[in-house]
Design a protein around this motif. Structure first.
Motif: not given
Lengths: 595, 166
Positions: A275, A292-295, A313, B31-33, B35-36
């Motif tokens: 990631r 951050s990993i969670e987006g 999560w 997929q989770p996460g 966006l980045i």
């Protein structure tokens, strides 16, 4: 010419930027032209650590180290050394003090004081070839663990080794593993924190560039110990070479069956994904990293619950730093007792430091804990260049503090550094000399923290800004005497009330420079003088009439035309126009201008 | 006529980029996460993340536009300003700073008439200030596009910039 001639060329970031790729190409061409490409093996490796003298190469079996090699030097190296068996004297390391050349890498003071555990393969193997890692006992520890140890036993070995987190805090690694292992859940995760954001630190980068498999192997071992099947490496996007090498390493490990399903036919499955971080210092904090990993925006959250209970999560998550993980396979293979043989009672093993700033040998070193700062700076680092005075060393980056010259014999351990008002941190070690202004350095770190504060909690968001404003006015000559007390009060307030580690440590550079260099602050505030001559608005550029030879060199170099007086006349500086850039000070051949 | 050709070429480039972005969104959707990683790839495609691209990503992933904008502006790696033909990044990490990177930055700024985060009027140069690129051994360091220049002093700058001005 010996058949077993190997030439190792450093292709870490610093050497790559000084053309080590071109050097390798040229070397291979020349060997080919002479028909000896079969007998001589050319291997590109990760960072040797000796960045100050890069690009570097080592010719084995003699172990000859060549420094600052240029493409034009290759012909001579091939003719004289490879074919002729003689050393190319002019490219050897030359000790700046004794002016003696040293041929062998192990005899150079920069190397022979080091103990390499985390860096054991850096500069020795080709990081792009998994077979070279395997030849150095790579993935043997994973095999041993999966076929011969229960997860509890693995946790116990790490606990016994006394290994503590190398990312900054120094939390006992074995305990972290145990806590995560004991949290009941259907899914768990292992995260490698490779978000090395600390300015002046590049050890994680060098490990991942030079020996990526050691970290992957350790993650799989950790996964087995805590009961996780999935790992993530959270790595800075700015580290393009790291990302490239990690991706290749993960693929190779999957092909060989060291990652994936049923590893070593034990029934244990483990996979690793990357990631990419996106340039936020706060994401080095574990809860922010998870967010951050969670987006999401990388904002930290309150602990407890700790990631060991509720992490990625919502599942129990083990987060270890790169250097911590790089130690793991070596501990498994050699045993916990072997590891406790290095370092001190409360700080076992070694620590990697990135030496930078005003020091002769900038670069990367690994030393046993308990070594003194003096040994690091003067024996390994080669002392302060240009005959200047050592003033202070900053450890722990913007979260740490400075260690002044009077504490130069301090033993480098987690707890002694904390007592001195600094911290181990990830291992950046910036050396400052008598020309560095400590108020300016504190301001520099505060600017960084202000920029990087995520804004979630008020003490950090507003507090660091107010601290910075006070420092700005002090360095611009508008400081008040009560500002010094205010800095202290505000600093302690921010430390006590911030949400996460970033805010809690943000005032450290200010508080520690205040602790050891209060007189410099007073000089700025009361006398409106910057003793080191760094703070521009406080410096007064002046021509000493007795020394001035009226040559006119200063007037020519002044970018704003602030110096009056034709040649053969006494010169004068117009303080209204002068921007205090210092160009005239540098230019004057008679040192008749002071700042 | 010429203008028409240019328009056709622009349209073609635009369509290609959009198709690549849609592929990326398709790959990560659900997929989770996601966006980045998608933003990283989008920035590789476009060089920066203008509002239209953010809107498209929000729609594609089913994420509120406010979240996309929030993430883009939070992380310093993501940018909403296009880069110049030559992107200059002066490292302002500690090691470079104590070795005079601040002076380098001022000189370059004066020379090109732009500040950090800006792009010159002719779109030739843009200026950034990354925090530590990990080449502390060669401090002070700057990069122009992909090239790294180390152990610099202010006197060498004029010549260096001249190379890129042509």
């Amino acid at each position: 010419m010996a058949d077993s001639t190997h030439i190792l060329i450093c292709r870490g970031t610093a050497c790559l930027s000084s053309e080590s790729q071109e050097i390798q190409n040229e070397l291979q061409n020349q060997l080919k032209n002479r028909g000896i490409e079969e007998q001589v093996r050319v291997v590109h490796t990760g960072c040797f650590g000796f960045c100050a003298r890069g690009p570097v190469m080592v010719v084995w079996p003699r172990g000859t180290l060549y420094c600052e090699v240029r493409v034009e030097d290759i012909g001579e190296i091939v003719e004289r050394h490879i074919l002729g068996g003689k050393v190319v004297e002019r490219l050897l390391y030359r000790d700046p003090k004794t002016e003696i050349n040293t041929e062998k890498i192990d005899d150079i003071s920069f190397f022979h004081r080091q103990v390499r555990i985390a860096l054991r393969n850096c500069g020795l193997i080709n990081p792009d070839d998994i077979n070279e890692y395997i030849a150095r006992d790579g993935y043997k520890a994973l095999g041993q663990v999966l076929t011969g140890h229960s997860p509890e036993e693995v946790v116990n070995i790490i606990k016994k080794s006394g290994l503590r987190g190398r990312g900054g805090g120094g939390f006992p690694t074995g305990l972290k593993w145990e806590l995560t292992r004991k949290s009941p859940a259907d899914l768990k995760y292992v995260i490698c924190n490779a978000d090395e954001g600390d300015p002046g630190a590049f050890m994680d980068r060098s490990i991942l560039e030079g020996d990526p498999h050691s970290v992957l192997e350790a993650m799989a071992i950790a996964g087995y110990a805590i009961g996780a099947q999935q790992g993530f490496v959270y790595v800075r996007a700015e580290y393009a070479l790291v990302v490239e090498r990690l991706e290749a390493a993960v693929n190779q490990a999957k092909e060989k069956g060291f990652l994936g399903k049923n590893l070593f036919e034990s029934g244990f499955n483990f996979d690793i994904d990357l990631r990419l971080g996106a340039g936020a210092f706060v994401c080095g904090e574990e809860t922010a990293l998870i967010t951050s990993i969670e987006g999401n925006r990388g904002e930290p959250r309150l602990r407890p619950p700790f990631p060991a209970q509720k992490g990625l999560w919502g599942k129990p998550t083990l987060i270890n730093n790169v250097e911590t993980l790089a130690n793991i396979p070596a501990i498994i293979l050699n045993g916990a007792e072997w590891f406790t043989g290095f370092g001190t009672e409360k700080s076992r093993g070694t620590k990697v430091f990135a030496l930078a700033g005003k020091i002769g040998n900038t670069g990367l070193i690994e030393v046993p804990m308990g070594i003194s700062l003096r040994e690091i700076i003067f024996d390994i680092g080669g002392g302060i260049p240009e005959g200047r005075q050592f003033k202070a060393a900053q450890t722990g980056g913007p979260s740490g503090g400075c260690i002044p010259a009077k504490l130069i014999d301090i033993s480098i351990e987690y707890d002694t550094l904390l007592e001195a008002g600094s911290m181990m941190g990830s291992g950046g070690l910036i050396v400052m000399d008598d020309r560095d202004c400590m108020v300016d350095i504190a301001k520099f770190y505060l600017e960084f923290m202000c920029d990087e504060s995520c804004g979630k909690c008020t003490p950090c968001r507003v507090g660091t800004k107010r601290l910075l404003e006070i420092l700005e006015r002090i360095t611009e000559g508008r400081g008040r005497e009560e500002d010094i007390g205010l800095l202290r009060e505000l600093g302690h307030g921010i430390k006590a009330t911030s949400l996460c580690g970033l805010g809690q440590s943000a005032p450290n550079p200010v508080l520690s420079t205040l602790r050891y260099f209060e007189d410099e602050y007073i000089a700025h505030v009361r006398d409106k003088v910057c003793p080191a001559g760094v703070c521009r608005k406080l410096s007064k550029v002046r021509i000493i009439p007795e020394e001035c030879k009226k040559c006119g060199a200063c007037a020519k170099v002044c970018p704003v035309g602030a110096i009056k007086g034709a040649p053969k006349e006494l010169h004068e500086i117009d303080p209204e126009k002068c921007t205090k850039c210092g160009a005239c000070v540098e230019k004057c051949p008679f040192k008749a201008i002071t700042k | 006529m010429e203008q028409n050709q240019e328009q056709v070429a622009n349209k073609k480039e635009h369509d290609e980029k959009l198709a690549r972005l849609n592929d990326v969104i398709g790959e990560f959707k659900g997929q989770p996460g996601a966006l980045i990683p998608v933003l990283h790839k989008a920035q590789q495609i476009y060089g920066y993340l203008p509002e239209e691209v953010q809107y498209h990503i929000a729609q594609g992933l089913g994420v509120p536009l406010a979240d996309v904008y929030g993430v883009v502006t939070f992380y310093s790696h993501f940018t909403m300003i296009p880069r110049g033909e030559h992107n200059i990044a002066v490292c302002l990490g500690t090691a470079c700073y104590v070795k005079g990177a601040g002076e380098l930055m001022n000189k370059i700024g004066d020379e090109l008439g732009i500040k950090v985060g800006e792009i010159s009027k002719d779109r030739k140069f843009s200026l950034e200030a990354p925090r530590c690129i990990g080449a502390c051994g060669m401090a002070p360091v700057l990069t122009i596009n992909e090239e790294v220049y180390g152990r610099l002093n202010a006197d060498q700058l004029g010549e260096l910039l001249q190379k890129y001005k042509q």
